[in-house]
Design a protein around this motif. Structure first.
Motif, mmCIF file in Angstrom:
data_model
loop_
_atom_site.group_PDB
_atom_site.id
_atom_site.type_symbol
_atom_site.label_atom_id
_atom_site.label_comp_id
_atom_site.label_asym_id
_atom_site.label_seq_id
_atom_site.Cartn_x
_atom_site.Cartn_y
_atom_site.Cartn_z
ATOM 1 N N THR A 33 1.012 -1.349 0.069
ATOM 2 C CA THR A 33 0.324 -0.165 -0.213
ATOM 3 C C THR A 33 0.564 1.504 0.109
ATOM 4 O OG1 THR A 33 -1.844 -1.739 1.460
ATOM 5 C CG2 THR A 33 -2.139 1.162 0.997
ATOM 6 N N ALA A 127 -3.571 0.656 11.186
ATOM 7 C CA ALA A 127 -4.864 0.590 10.020
ATOM 8 C C ALA A 127 -5.086 1.286 10.288
ATOM 9 C CB ALA A 127 -5.945 -0.180 11.134
ATOM 10 N N ALA A 128 -5.142 2.730 10.826
ATOM 11 C CA ALA A 128 -5.581 3.839 10.633
ATOM 12 C C ALA A 128 -5.322 4.406 9.112
ATOM 13 C CB ALA A 128 -5.827 4.995 12.141
ATOM 14 N N ARG A 130 -3.520 3.098 6.421
ATOM 15 C CA ARG A 130 -4.477 1.828 5.339
ATOM 16 C C ARG A 130 -6.243 2.701 5.693
ATOM 17 N NH1 ARG A 130 -5.044 -3.024 8.122
ATOM 18 N NH2 ARG A 130 -3.247 -3.600 6.984
ATOM 19 N N ARG A 131 -6.331 2.959 6.589
ATOM 20 C CA ARG A 131 -7.939 4.145 5.830
ATOM 21 C C ARG A 131 -7.519 5.746 5.554
ATOM 22 N NH1 ARG A 131 -9.645 5.196 11.733
ATOM 23 N NH2 ARG A 131 -10.789 6.523 10.613
ATOM 24 N N HIS A 134 -6.642 4.826 1.639
ATOM 25 C CA HIS A 134 -8.357 4.305 0.833
ATOM 26 C C HIS A 134 -9.017 5.890 0.721
ATOM 27 C CE1 HIS A 134 -8.018 0.110 3.040
ATOM 28 N NE2 HIS A 134 -7.000 0.584 1.722
ATOM 29 N N THR A 135 -8.397 7.251 1.620
ATOM 30 C CA THR A 135 -9.597 8.083 1.056
ATOM 31 C C THR A 135 -8.512 9.538 -0.047
ATOM 32 O OG1 THR A 135 -8.481 9.386 2.682
ATOM 33 C CG2 THR A 135 -9.868 8.101 3.663
ATOM 34 N N ASP A 220 -5.358 8.760 13.953
ATOM 35 C CA ASP A 220 -6.706 8.779 13.250
ATOM 36 C C ASP A 220 -7.747 10.008 12.788
ATOM 37 O OD1 ASP A 220 -6.803 6.740 14.734
ATOM 38 O OD2 ASP A 220 -5.931 7.568 16.189
ATOM 39 N N ALA A 223 -7.728 10.159 9.545
ATOM 40 C CA ALA A 223 -8.304 9.198 8.568
ATOM 41 C C ALA A 223 -9.460 9.990 8.580
ATOM 42 C CB ALA A 223 -7.847 7.677 9.624
ATOM 43 N N GLU A 227 -12.428 11.122 5.792
ATOM 44 C CA GLU A 227 -13.417 9.896 5.805
ATOM 45 C C GLU A 227 -14.612 10.826 6.020
ATOM 46 O OE1 GLU A 227 -11.655 5.684 7.630
ATOM 47 O OE2 GLU A 227 -13.001 7.078 8.900
#
Length: 284
Positions: A33, A127-128, A130-131, A134-135, A220, A223, A227
């Protein structure tokens, strides 16, 4: 830090390195990623030793038969033996690797997280991150993906460094707290030195906790910001589509008095018909 960050986690540790990760046992698949490459363990096949030996025996039989035919045709025996043994050995090695639990090797200068709390914090950050990534496709022209990817990966690298320090401080604090000081005067130099080191460890503990939390909050927040903006865009698009649909439906609506007029006409016709029927029934 290099241009890439490699992350892998097995049952006992999480490894963070600028170099590609390899497994000592088992297998792992890589997921890229941006500049973050995650090595995810592959579940073992569950094939026991007896099953693997039976599989090799079944594979060896046709190889030996083909080798015998080639030997009769004049192929050197040493060449046939090398091919058969090499093939069987390679298949056996691959089958054994598939049956093992994945355990990552430690490349040079790798950061290794072994404590449960530090591992959980780092995986939460991954994980954050990755979020956040994705945006980016929904934010064209608003950010530079190359620069943002570099900054995000650097943040994960910095967090890994802080968490390695923190887990070492955790062990040190546990060791200092476990020192027994019974029957030793409180004014003893050893006791005072121990108290001083405990204070230093506590200060470092709070400092590294603040640093780690600052990085986690920043990722965080990035993200959530991305989002939230995308959700706002989706809501706006839905409102515009509803506005166009309602305008179309309103423009094509029939006059409001058409149905009542039809009802009145129908009632008048029925009434006239009844009157006519009554008059005819009264005639001699």
């Amino acid at each position: 830090m290099g241009t890439e960050l490699h992350v892998g986690a097995d049952a006992e540790k999480t490894v963070v390195s600028a170099y590609a990760l390899r497994t000592r046992t088992g297998r792992a698949r890589r997921l890229r990623t941006g500049s973050l490459i995650e090595s995810q363990p592959v579940l073992p096949s569950g094939r026991g030793r007896e099953i693997r030996v039976t599989f090799l025996a079944r594979v060896s039989l046709p190889l030996l038969f083909a080798g015998a035919l080639l030997f009769v045709s004049g192929v050197p025996a040493w060449l046939l033996a090398s091919v058969v043994l090499g093939t069987v050995g390679a298949l056996g090695w691959l089958d054994r690797r598939r049956s093992q639990q994945a355990v990552f090797a430690l490349p040079g200068e790798a950061r290794v997280l072994r404590t449960r709390e530090e591992r959980a914090a780092f995986h939460r950050a991954v994980a954050a991150a990755r979020r956040v990534r994705h945006t980016w496709p929904g934010l064209p022209g608003m950010i530079d993906p190359v620069s943002a990817d570099r900054s995000l990966t650097q943040a994960l690298d910095d967090l890994a460094t802080v968490l390695v320090r923190r887990q070492e401080i955790r062990r040190l604090r546990a060791g200092l707290d476990g020192v027994r000081r019974q029957d030793v005067p409180d004014a003893s130099r050893a006791v005072l030195a121990l108290a001083e080191q405990r204070d230093r460890a506590e200060r470092l503990w709070l400092e590294t906790g603040e640093q780690a939390n600052r990085i986690l909050r920043a990722i965080d927040e990035a993200a959530l910001a991305g989002e939230s903006f995308l959700q706002e865009q989706r809501i706006g698009a839905t409102a515009r589509q509803a506005e166009l649909a309602l305008a179309r439906l309103g423009a094509g609506a029939p006059p409001a008095d058409a149905a009542p007029e039809l009802a009145d006409r129908t009632a008048a016709v029925v009434s006239a018909y009844r009157e006519l029927a009554d008059r005819e029934s009264l005639l001699p």
